[in-house]
Design a protein around this motif. Sequence first.
Motif, PDB file in Angstrom:
ATOM      1  N   TYR A 186       1.521   8.259  -4.009  1.00  0.00           N
ATOM      2  CA  TYR A 186       2.282   7.159  -3.589  1.00  0.00           C
ATOM      3  C   TYR A 186       2.064   6.771  -2.095  1.00  0.00           C
ATOM      4  CZ  TYR A 186       5.475  10.688  -1.370  1.00  0.00           C
ATOM      5  OH  TYR A 186       5.936  11.495  -0.697  1.00  0.00           O
ATOM      6  N   MET A 187       1.540   7.414  -1.385  1.00  0.00           N
ATOM      7  CA  MET A 187       1.666   7.361   0.269  1.00  0.00           C
ATOM      8  C   MET A 187       0.576   6.281   0.410  1.00  0.00           C
ATOM      9  SD  MET A 187       2.832   8.362   2.759  1.00  0.00           S
ATOM     10  CE  MET A 187       2.781   7.986   4.501  1.00  0.00           C
ATOM     11  N   LEU A 236       2.318   3.010  -0.535  1.00  0.00           N
ATOM     12  CA  LEU A 236       3.321   2.700   0.554  1.00  0.00           C
ATOM     13  C   LEU A 236       2.477   2.007   1.770  1.00  0.00           C
ATOM     14  CD1 LEU A 236       6.312   2.738   1.432  1.00  0.00           C
ATOM     15  CD2 LEU A 236       5.830   5.216   2.319  1.00  0.00           C
ATOM     16  N   LEU A 256       3.047  -1.417   3.363  1.00  0.00           N
ATOM     17  CA  LEU A 256       3.661  -1.853   4.819  1.00  0.00           C
ATOM     18  C   LEU A 256       2.507  -2.714   5.456  1.00  0.00           C
ATOM     19  CD1 LEU A 256       4.822   1.600   5.647  1.00  0.00           C
ATOM     20  CD2 LEU A 256       6.181  -0.111   5.169  1.00  0.00           C
ATOM     21  N   VAL A 260       3.711  -5.992   7.360  1.00  0.00           N
ATOM     22  CA  VAL A 260       3.118  -6.385   8.894  1.00  0.00           C
ATOM     23  C   VAL A 260       2.676  -7.897   9.038  1.00  0.00           C
ATOM     24  CG1 VAL A 260       1.885  -5.905  10.750  1.00  0.00           C
ATOM     25  CG2 VAL A 260       3.230  -4.137   9.674  1.00  0.00           C
ATOM     26  N   SER A 302       6.600  -4.526  13.927  1.00  0.00           N
ATOM     27  CA  SER A 302       5.794  -3.690  13.538  1.00  0.00           C
ATOM     28  C   SER A 302       5.967  -2.231  13.710  1.00  0.00           C
ATOM     29  CB  SER A 302       4.411  -3.980  14.093  1.00  0.00           C
ATOM     30  OG  SER A 302       4.001  -5.460  13.813  1.00  0.00           O
ATOM     31  N   ILE A 314       8.152  -0.862  11.257  1.00  0.00           N
ATOM     32  CA  ILE A 314       7.531  -0.374   9.849  1.00  0.00           C
ATOM     33  C   ILE A 314       6.541   0.913  10.396  1.00  0.00           C
ATOM     34  CG2 ILE A 314       5.539  -1.123   8.508  1.00  0.00           C
ATOM     35  CD1 ILE A 314       6.637  -4.053   8.774  1.00  0.00           C
ATOM     36  N   ILE A 373       8.672   3.749   9.908  1.00  0.00           N
ATOM     37  CA  ILE A 373       8.881   3.972   8.562  1.00  0.00           C
ATOM     38  C   ILE A 373       7.794   4.713   7.943  1.00  0.00           C
ATOM     39  CG2 ILE A 373       9.390   2.994   6.217  1.00  0.00           C
ATOM     40  CD1 ILE A 373      10.793   0.761   7.587  1.00  0.00           C
ATOM     41  N   ALA A 374       6.688   4.387   8.108  1.00  0.00           N
ATOM     42  CA  ALA A 374       5.471   4.969   7.750  1.00  0.00           C
ATOM     43  C   ALA A 374       5.305   6.432   8.105  1.00  0.00           C
ATOM     44  CB  ALA A 374       4.354   4.287   7.924  1.00  0.00           C
ATOM     45  N   ALA A 433       7.834   8.528   6.218  1.00  0.00           N
ATOM     46  CA  ALA A 433       7.348   8.621   4.750  1.00  0.00           C
ATOM     47  C   ALA A 433       6.066   9.509   4.794  1.00  0.00           C
ATOM     48  CB  ALA A 433       6.730   7.382   4.181  1.00  0.00           C
ATOM     49  N   TYR A 434       5.090   9.712   5.645  1.00  0.00           N
ATOM     50  CA  TYR A 434       4.105  10.721   5.977  1.00  0.00           C
ATOM     51  C   TYR A 434       4.917  11.991   5.990  1.00  0.00           C
ATOM     52  CZ  TYR A 434       0.406  13.158   8.425  1.00  0.00           C
ATOM     53  OH  TYR A 434      -0.407  14.013   8.693  1.00  0.00           O
ATOM     54  N   PHE A 493       7.565  13.134   4.852  1.00  0.00           N
ATOM     55  CA  PHE A 493       8.096  13.629   3.658  1.00  0.00           C
ATOM     56  C   PHE A 493       6.999  13.937   2.723  1.00  0.00           C
ATOM     57  CE2 PHE A 493      11.344  13.663   0.695  1.00  0.00           C
ATOM     58  CZ  PHE A 493      10.942  13.027  -0.666  1.00  0.00           C
TER      59      PHE A 493
END
Lengths: 444, 437
Positions: A401-402, A405, A409, A413, B230, B233, B236-237, B240-241, B243
Motif C-alpha cells: 500500500y505504501m 500512497l 501523494l 502535489v 507539499s 504532504i 503525511i508520507a 505513513a512510512y 506506520f
Amino acid sequence: MASQEPWNLENGNLKGSSKEIRHVRTVHNMSSSSLRKKSDRSLVSKVPCRLLRQFLANLQEVILGTKLSVLFPAIPLAIIAECYNFGRPWIFGLSLLGLTPLAERVSFLTEQIAYYTGPTVGGLLNATCGNATELIIALFALYQKKVDVVKYSLLGSILSNLLLVLGTSLFCGGLANLKKEQKYERKQADVNSLLLLLGLLCHMLPLMFRYAVSPSTLTADPTLQLSRASSIVMLITYAAYIFFQLKTHRQLFEAQEEDGDDAGSEEEAVLGFWSAFAWLAGMTAIIALLSEYVVGTIEAASDSWGISVSFISIILLPIVGNAAEHAGAVIFAFKNKLDITLGIALGSATQIAMFVVPLNVIVAWIMGTRMDLDFNLLETGSLALAILITAFTLQDGTSHYMKGLILLLCYFVIGACFFVLRTPLNQPNAFNLGVQSSSGFSSA
Amino acid sequence: MDSQEPWNLENDTLKRSSKEIPHRPTPHIMSTSLLRKKSDLAIVSKVRCRLLRQVLANLQEVLLGTKLSLLFPAIPLAIIAEHYNFGRPWIFALSLLGLTPLAERVSFLTEQIASYTGPTVGGLLNATCGNATELIIALFALRQKKIDVLKYSLLGSILSNLLLVLGTSLFSGGLANMRKEQKYDRKQADVNALLLLLGLLCHMLPLMFRYSASSGALTADPILQLSRVSSIIMLIAYVAYLFFQLKTHRQLFEAQEEQGAVDDVNSQEEAVVGFWSGFAWLAGMTAFIALLSEYVVGTIESASKSWGMSVNFISIILLPIVGNAAEHAAAIIFALKNKLDITLGVVLGSATQISMFVIPLNVIVAWIMGIHMDLDFNLLETGSLALSIIITTFTLQDGTSHYMKGLVLLLCYIVMAACFFVLEKPLDQPSDLNLAA
C-alpha cells in the motif's frame, strides 16, 4: 436476443464460447465489466410484440446496463442548458457529468462488437476506442484552435492514469490484501514504461531545443517540424506495440485466469453486431456533442469557478474521462489481480502518449494548425517525474500500500502545483532566457 | 545501577532480556553500538559512597563510553573561545569538532530510553532523534534567518548520506568481501527510493514553476503556498512510512540476524543507564548541541572568508560530514562485515528522514514564524539532488553489491564537492538565476 448467462462479476476468467473462436478478454474489457449490472428480463418479456420486445431489451441492456446510468439524465439536461442559455458553467458541469457514463458504454459496445470480429480485430478496436472520450475532446479543442486545452488535457490524462488511477488501486489493493503477497508480471509494465519514456523523449527534445538555442535563432519552425517527425515515429512505435501485444507476445498480456471457474461461465454477446454498431455510432455522436460544449465553455467555467484553465484541463477533465477505468482498476486491485489493474492504467497511458497525442499533431498538420510537442517546462517536468516514479515503482514485480500512497501523494502535489499556477491562458510564456517564444501558447 | 554485562562489541545480535518484550534493535541503534567501549567499572567500584559510585558510573558510561570521546574536550574549548573571542574561525572549527561526539551520545541515550519504552516507541524515538544534530542546526539557521545555510546544509546531508556514506561503505565492503556474494533485501531500498523521489518531485515543481513563469515577482507567493502544501504532504508520507515500517511491514526492516547465534544466550544486555538518568543526560546533551549549533551558524560566514571557501561549500559538504560522522563509521564497519541490510538501513533511513521529515518540518516552522522559506533549492543543488537520487536508486535496484558500485557513488560525491568548491557565490546575492540579466 436474450442473453444466456449474465455477466458473472465474481468470475475473473471470461472465455467466450461463440463458435470456435476463443475470445480472450483483454484487460480493458474486463475492467468495464465490473461496472455492469445483470439485466432483468422479466419486465421486458411481457411485451407481446416481438420486434418491440427486442428493441426494448436492447435499450435496457445498453442504457441501464451499468451502475453509472444514474448520470445519464445529465445529457438531456446539458442539451437543454445549452439551448436555453442557463449559464455556461452549468453547461460545462453537466456535460462533464454526461460524458462519464457515455465513455463506459462505448467500451461496452466495443466489446460487444469484438465478439463478432474475433480477438485480433477486437483487440485493435479496444486499443483505438479505449480512450475515445479523450480523443474526441482533443479533436474538438483542436478544431476550436484551443491548442493548450488539447495539450494539457492529454497530458493530464497520462498523469491521471499513471499516478491517480494506479495510486488509488495499489493503495486500496494493498490495504485490502495486507496479509497476502501481491505480485504481477513485470514484463508488461516494462514494455509500457519503455514506450512512455520514448514519448517523454519526444516531448523533451523540442522543449530543450527551445531553451538551448540562442535568442536570435527562430525556433518555431524547426520545433514544429521536429514535432511532426516525432509524431510519425511515435505512431509507428504504437503500431509495433499493437503487433507485439496482439500477435507475437500475446501471452505477456493475457488477463490473469482464475482457477476452476472455466466450465461454468459462457458468455455470448448480448447485442447483435449491427445493433451494437448503431448504438456505438449514436453514442459517439452524443459524446461529440457534449465534448463540443465542454471545450466551448471551459474558459467561462474557469472564470466562474476561480480556477485556472490549466487546472481544469490537467486535473478535472481527465478525472471525468477516466472515471470508469478508475473504478475498474480499483476493483481488480481489491481482488489482488494486479496484472489487470496495470493493464488498464499503463495501457491507457501508453495509448494516449503514443497514439492520441501524435494523432492530434498529424491532424493539426492536415488542418494547418500549429501544434507541436512542446508542452512547456512545468508540465513536461511533471510528466518526466511521473513516468520516472511510476517506472521505479513497478520494476520489482510486487506491490504494497505504501507504493500506492506515494503515487497518490505525487498526484496531489502536482495537482496543488497547477492549482496555485494562475497564469492566464493568453499571456505569452516569455522565459527569463530572453527568448520570446511563439510556440509556447500558440493560438494561431 | 551496575550493569550486568557490558556491551559486547563482537556480538551483533542484541536481544533484550528485560521483561518479555523482545526489543529488536533497528539498524540505527546497532550502528552506533559499534562505537561503544566496554566500561571498566573496576576503578569506580572502589569508591565507597554508593551514591557517588552510581553517579561516577553513570558519568563514565555516558562520557567515556565511546571512542569518539577524545573529541569531548573540544566543547569547553569552543565555549572558552567564544567568550574570549579567540577568532571566529576557531569557534567554528571547535564547535564542529565538539558536535561529533555529542551526536553519537544522543543516539546512545535514545537507545537507552528506547529499551524502557518498547520497540515501537523506541523506533519512533530513533526515527525522530536520529538526525537531531541536523535538525537543531537547521532550526538555529532558521532563527537567524539564514535560509540558504538551512537549505544547503539539509541538502548536503542527503547528498552525503546517499553518495559519501553509501559509497565508502559499499567500496570498503566490496574490497573486504571480494570472494563472497554481497546481497541485501531490495524491498527496503525500494520504499526509501520512492519516498526520496516524492521529495524530489516536491523540490522540482517550485523550481520549474519559477522558471516557467514570465516574471519573478508573480511567482513568489504561489511557490510559497505550493511549498507549504507539499511540506504537509511530505509529512503525511513520512507518518505513513513510519506506520509501514513499525507496524504493518516490520519484517522488511528487521536487522539481519547472525548465523549460529550461540552468543544469544550468553549476552543479555540491559540498559546501562536508568530511564530518568538517560532522559536527564539527553536533555543536557541536547542543550550542548544547541549551544554549539548556535556558534556554528553564527560564525559560518567568518570561517568561510577566513578559509577562502564559499558558504555553500561549507554548508553542503563540511557540515554534513561532521553531522554524519558516527553513522558513517558504523555503516562502513557493517559493510566490512557483509551486513549490507544494516548499512542500507542506516544510510537510506537517514536520507529519507531528512528529506521527508526535517525539511518539511522546517518549512512548517518557518511558516509559523512568518519566515519566507520554500522548497526551491535552486537549479544546481536540485539538479545534484536529482542525479544523486537517480544514481543511488539504480545502484541499489538489483539487490547485490560490489566495490565498483561504491567507487562510482564516491566519485559522484567528489565531483559534486568539486562543483560546489569552485562555486564562489557570496551568500547575500539573490539567488534567482536570471540568465537574461
